[in-house]
Scaffold this active site. Structure first.
Site, PDB file in Angstrom:
ATOM      1  N   THR A 151       0.818  -1.220   0.000  1.00  0.00           N
ATOM      2  CA  THR A 151       0.000   0.000   0.000  1.00  0.00           C
ATOM      3  C   THR A 151       0.852   1.271   0.000  1.00  0.00           C
ATOM      4  O   THR A 151       0.320   2.374  -0.048  1.00  0.00           O
ATOM      5  CB  THR A 151      -0.932   0.022   1.235  1.00  0.00           C
ATOM      6  OG1 THR A 151      -0.110  -0.132   2.411  1.00  0.00           O
ATOM      7  CG2 THR A 151      -1.967  -1.074   1.182  1.00  0.00           C
ATOM      8  N   ALA A 152       2.169   1.111   0.097  1.00  0.00           N
ATOM      9  CA  ALA A 152       3.051   2.292   0.141  1.00  0.00           C
ATOM     10  C   ALA A 152       4.476   1.867  -0.199  1.00  0.00           C
ATOM     11  O   ALA A 152       4.776   0.671  -0.305  1.00  0.00           O
ATOM     12  CB  ALA A 152       3.025   2.906   1.550  1.00  0.00           C
TER      13      ALA A 152
ATOM     14  N   ARG B 298      -2.873  -3.486   5.207  1.00  0.00           N
ATOM     15  CA  ARG B 298      -4.031  -3.321   6.083  1.00  0.00           C
ATOM     16  C   ARG B 298      -4.979  -2.237   5.595  1.00  0.00           C
ATOM     17  O   ARG B 298      -6.129  -2.193   5.992  1.00  0.00           O
ATOM     18  CB  ARG B 298      -3.569  -2.957   7.514  1.00  0.00           C
ATOM     19  CG  ARG B 298      -2.818  -4.068   8.225  1.00  0.00           C
ATOM     20  CD  ARG B 298      -2.087  -3.525   9.425  1.00  0.00           C
ATOM     21  NE  ARG B 298      -1.122  -2.514   9.016  1.00  0.00           N
ATOM     22  CZ  ARG B 298      -0.360  -1.809   9.839  1.00  0.00           C
ATOM     23  NH1 ARG B 298      -0.450  -2.010  11.141  1.00  0.00           N
ATOM     24  NH2 ARG B 298       0.493  -0.916   9.377  1.00  0.00           N
TER      25      ARG B 298
ATOM     26  N   VAL C 170      -0.035  -8.756   8.956  1.00  0.00           N
ATOM     27  CA  VAL C 170       0.940  -9.869   8.968  1.00  0.00           C
ATOM     28  C   VAL C 170       1.298 -10.321  10.384  1.00  0.00           C
ATOM     29  O   VAL C 170       1.867 -11.397  10.566  1.00  0.00           O
ATOM     30  CB  VAL C 170       2.253  -9.535   8.206  1.00  0.00           C
ATOM     31  CG1 VAL C 170       2.053  -9.441   6.713  1.00  0.00           C
ATOM     32  CG2 VAL C 170       2.947  -8.305   8.760  1.00  0.00           C
TER      33      VAL C 170
ATOM     34  N   SER D 297      17.747  -4.600   5.626  1.00  0.00           N
ATOM     35  CA  SER D 297      18.132  -3.188   5.762  1.00  0.00           C
ATOM     36  C   SER D 297      19.624  -3.111   6.071  1.00  0.00           C
ATOM     37  O   SER D 297      20.207  -4.068   6.598  1.00  0.00           O
ATOM     38  CB  SER D 297      17.348  -2.556   6.916  1.00  0.00           C
ATOM     39  OG  SER D 297      17.842  -1.274   7.222  1.00  0.00           O
TER      40      SER D 297
ATOM     41  N   TYR E 277      14.878  -2.117  16.268  1.00  0.00           N
ATOM     42  CA  TYR E 277      14.667  -2.167  14.810  1.00  0.00           C
ATOM     43  C   TYR E 277      15.855  -2.896  14.159  1.00  0.00           C
ATOM     44  O   TYR E 277      15.659  -3.788  13.320  1.00  0.00           O
ATOM     45  CB  TYR E 277      14.512  -0.764  14.220  1.00  0.00           C
ATOM     46  CG  TYR E 277      14.374  -0.800  12.708  1.00  0.00           C
ATOM     47  CD1 TYR E 277      13.254  -1.379  12.117  1.00  0.00           C
ATOM     48  CD2 TYR E 277      15.372  -0.291  11.877  1.00  0.00           C
ATOM     49  CE1 TYR E 277      13.127  -1.445  10.728  1.00  0.00           C
ATOM     50  CE2 TYR E 277      15.253  -0.350  10.489  1.00  0.00           C
ATOM     51  CZ  TYR E 277      14.133  -0.936   9.927  1.00  0.00           C
ATOM     52  OH  TYR E 277      14.022  -1.015   8.555  1.00  0.00           O
TER      53      TYR E 277
ATOM     54  N   GLY F 223      19.682   1.084   2.316  1.00  0.00           N
ATOM     55  CA  GLY F 223      19.935   2.154   3.284  1.00  0.00           C
ATOM     56  C   GLY F 223      18.769   3.130   3.244  1.00  0.00           C
ATOM     57  O   GLY F 223      17.672   2.802   2.755  1.00  0.00           O
TER      58      GLY F 223
HETATM   59  P1  NDP Z   1       6.341   2.318   4.097  1.00  0.00           P
HETATM   60  O1  NDP Z   1       5.901   2.775   5.439  1.00  0.00           O
HETATM   61  O2  NDP Z   1       6.276   3.281   2.976  1.00  0.00           O
HETATM   62  O3  NDP Z   1       5.549   0.982   3.701  1.00  0.00           O
HETATM   63  C1  NDP Z   1       5.403  -0.062   4.625  1.00  0.00           C
HETATM   64  C2  NDP Z   1       4.384  -1.066   4.116  1.00  0.00           C
HETATM   65  O4  NDP Z   1       4.312  -2.139   5.074  1.00  0.00           O
HETATM   66  C3  NDP Z   1       2.999  -0.504   3.964  1.00  0.00           C
HETATM   67  O5  NDP Z   1       2.417  -0.972   2.773  1.00  0.00           O
HETATM   68  C4  NDP Z   1       2.233  -1.063   5.157  1.00  0.00           C
HETATM   69  O6  NDP Z   1       0.883  -1.280   4.801  1.00  0.00           O
HETATM   70  C5  NDP Z   1       2.943  -2.399   5.366  1.00  0.00           C
HETATM   71  N1  NDP Z   1       2.788  -2.887   6.728  1.00  0.00           N
HETATM   72  C6  NDP Z   1       3.307  -2.380   7.864  1.00  0.00           C
HETATM   73  N2  NDP Z   1       2.881  -3.067   8.923  1.00  0.00           N
HETATM   74  C7  NDP Z   1       2.054  -4.044   8.452  1.00  0.00           C
HETATM   75  C8  NDP Z   1       1.291  -5.059   9.063  1.00  0.00           C
HETATM   76  N3  NDP Z   1       1.284  -5.239  10.392  1.00  0.00           N
HETATM   77  N4  NDP Z   1       0.560  -5.882   8.284  1.00  0.00           N
HETATM   78  C9  NDP Z   1       0.555  -5.712   6.948  1.00  0.00           C
HETATM   79  N5  NDP Z   1       1.262  -4.778   6.302  1.00  0.00           N
HETATM   80  C10 NDP Z   1       1.994  -3.945   7.053  1.00  0.00           C
HETATM   81  O7  NDP Z   1       7.849   1.825   4.318  1.00  0.00           O
HETATM   82  P2  NDP Z   1       8.953   1.251   3.296  1.00  0.00           P
HETATM   83  O8  NDP Z   1       8.399   0.982   1.976  1.00  0.00           O
HETATM   84  O9  NDP Z   1      10.127   2.124   3.420  1.00  0.00           O
HETATM   85  O10 NDP Z   1       9.311  -0.105   4.055  1.00  0.00           O
HETATM   86  C11 NDP Z   1       9.187  -1.381   3.473  1.00  0.00           C
HETATM   87  C12 NDP Z   1      10.231  -2.302   4.078  1.00  0.00           C
HETATM   88  O11 NDP Z   1      11.514  -1.784   3.796  1.00  0.00           O
HETATM   89  C13 NDP Z   1      10.169  -2.439   5.602  1.00  0.00           C
HETATM   90  O12 NDP Z   1      10.422  -3.772   5.935  1.00  0.00           O
HETATM   91  C14 NDP Z   1      11.309  -1.540   6.089  1.00  0.00           C
HETATM   92  O13 NDP Z   1      11.805  -1.956   7.325  1.00  0.00           O
HETATM   93  C15 NDP Z   1      12.301  -1.741   4.970  1.00  0.00           C
HETATM   94  N6  NDP Z   1      13.330  -0.722   4.790  1.00  0.00           N
HETATM   95  C16 NDP Z   1      13.001   0.604   4.617  1.00  0.00           C
HETATM   96  C17 NDP Z   1      13.995   1.537   4.419  1.00  0.00           C
HETATM   97  C18 NDP Z   1      13.720   3.003   4.297  1.00  0.00           C
HETATM   98  O14 NDP Z   1      14.619   3.818   4.611  1.00  0.00           O
HETATM   99  N7  NDP Z   1      12.562   3.416   3.820  1.00  0.00           N
HETATM  100  C19 NDP Z   1      15.401   1.139   4.299  1.00  0.00           C
HETATM  101  C20 NDP Z   1      15.630  -0.266   4.524  1.00  0.00           C
HETATM  102  C21 NDP Z   1      14.628  -1.145   4.726  1.00  0.00           C
HETATM  103  P3  NDP Z   1      -0.403  -0.974   5.715  1.00  0.00           P
HETATM  104  O15 NDP Z   1      -0.063   0.169   6.617  1.00  0.00           O
HETATM  105  O16 NDP Z   1      -1.491  -0.691   4.738  1.00  0.00           O
HETATM  106  O17 NDP Z   1      -0.639  -2.243   6.455  1.00  0.00           O
HETATM  107  C1  8X3 Z   2      15.697   1.702   7.264  1.00  0.00           C
HETATM  108  C2  8X3 Z   2      16.963   2.449   7.113  1.00  0.00           C
HETATM  109  O1  8X3 Z   2      18.821   3.643   8.395  1.00  0.00           O
HETATM  110  O2  8X3 Z   2      16.539   4.101   9.061  1.00  0.00           O
HETATM  111  O3  8X3 Z   2      15.915   0.355   7.470  1.00  0.00           O
HETATM  112  O4  8X3 Z   2      17.530   2.004   9.585  1.00  0.00           O
HETATM  113  S1  8X3 Z   2      17.482   3.071   8.624  1.00  0.00           S
END
Ligand code: NDP
Ligand code: 8X3
Length: 261
Positions: free
Chosen positions: A11-12, A34, A61, A140, A153, A184
């Site tokens: 969703t994002a 969600r 999840v 990550s 985290y 990152g």
């Molecule tokens: P966003 O917040 O943009 O997207 C997160 C997504 O995860 C949303 O679609 C949200 O959907 C879903 N989500 C969160 N919790 C739940 C849940 N309990 N059940 C189902 N879906 C869930 O973050 P990112 O795209 O940045 O993050 C995606 C992944 O990448 C994560 O695992 C994050 O840790 C990892 N990551 C992010 C980085 C960053 O700097 N952005 C860097 C490294 C890793 P909804 O709320 O609709 O449930």
């Molecule tokens: C997301 C990147 O640097 O905020 O995993 O942990 S950081």
């Protein structure tokens, strides 16, 4: 026969961009999350834009009953899953461990570790049966090096790293690929979620930085997924130009530029 990818957290951010990338590449898509309204919008957009089949599943999840019910329902509609992207995840809060919120800790552990495990457990038997498949776990840089205030985290992303390796080893005889993509700093809704809707604080995280974008991660996922059958990327860490790892980065203004930039 068309291929099918299941992306959690579509969703994002990364998940949405990955769904878009693979839909553009002709995959049938299963999107989860969600937020029902966003799932509905994305399903309609992908079907309209790319003419692929999109199945939207709304579940949390963290709740294995919801995961099982959604996957039982899905198995009635589809016979195979080629790729699972375990992407749903979050950071909640940023504080020293002595002052951490137990609620935040549980949310991160339940989502980033247990959610990934529940999904993996559902999909692997199907892939084992096919003797083919690909699991892509979004880790990550936080799972490669710990940073100040990152404690829990980081621990969840170290767990993703360990589980990626473990899954690869256990599934080796079945020809199932397992890949960790470890980004990152990337500009998504990640910081807005981490700082509980504080837009100013979230924006500050990326000020003066040309951070990774969700589309960059989607391109990398596509690359990993479209390599020849005998090639498997096990572990891939990617940062923007001005970041090396969890602790070392500079601002864009401090980068020495080429004369023609
Ligand atoms: P966003 O917040 O943009 O997207 C997160 C997504 O995860 C949303 O679609 C949200 O959907 C879903 N989500 C969160 N919790 C739940 C849940 N309990 N059940 C189902 N879906 C869930 O973050 P990112 O795209 O940045 O993050 C995606 C992944 O990448 C994560 O695992 C994050 O840790 C990892 N990551 C992010 C980085 C960053 O700097 N952005 C860097 C490294 C890793 P909804 O709320 O609709 O449930
Ligand atoms: C997301 C990147 O640097 O905020 O995993 O942990 S950081």
């Amino acid at each position: 026969m068309s291929k099918t990818i299941l992306v959690t957290g579509a969703t994002a951010g990364f998940g949405k961009a990955i769904a878009e990338k693979f839909a553009a590449g002709g995959y049938d898509i299963i999107i989860t999350g969600r937020r029902q309204e966003r799932l509905k919008e994305l399903k309609e957009q992908l079907e309209r834009q790319f003419g692929v089949k999109v199945t939207a599943l709304k579940f949390d999840v963290r709740d294995n009953n919801q995961v099982e019910a959604a996957m039982d329902e899905l198995r009635k509609q589809i016979s195979r899953i080629d790729i699972l992207v375990n992407n749903a995840g979050l950071a909640a809060g940023l504080s020293t461990i002595d002052e951490g919120s137990l609620d935040d800790w549980e949310t991160m552990i339940d989502t980033n570790i247990k959610g990934l495990l529940y999904m993996t457990r559902q999909v692997l038997p199907m892939m084992r049966e096919q003797a083919r498949g690909h699991i892509i776990n979004i880790g990550s840089t936080a799972g490669k090096g710990v940073y100040k205030n990152g404690n829990v985290y980081c621990a969840t992303k170290y767990a993703v790293d360990a589980l990626t390796q473990a899954t690869r080893i256990d599934m080796l005889p079945y020809g199932i690929k397992v890949t960790a993509i470890n980004p990152g700093m990337a500009e998504t809704e990640f910081s807005l979620v981490r700082f509980k809707g504080d837009e100013e604080r979230a924006k500050n995280m990326y000020s003066g930085v040309r951070a990774l974008q969700a589309e960059d991660i989607a391109d990398i996922a596509w690359y990993c997924a479209t390599l020849p059958p005998h090639v498997c990327i096990n572990d891939l860490t990617v940062t923007c130009l001005t970041q090396v790892n969890s602790v070392y980065n500079i601002k864009e203004a401090d980068r020495i530029k080429p004369k023609d930039e």
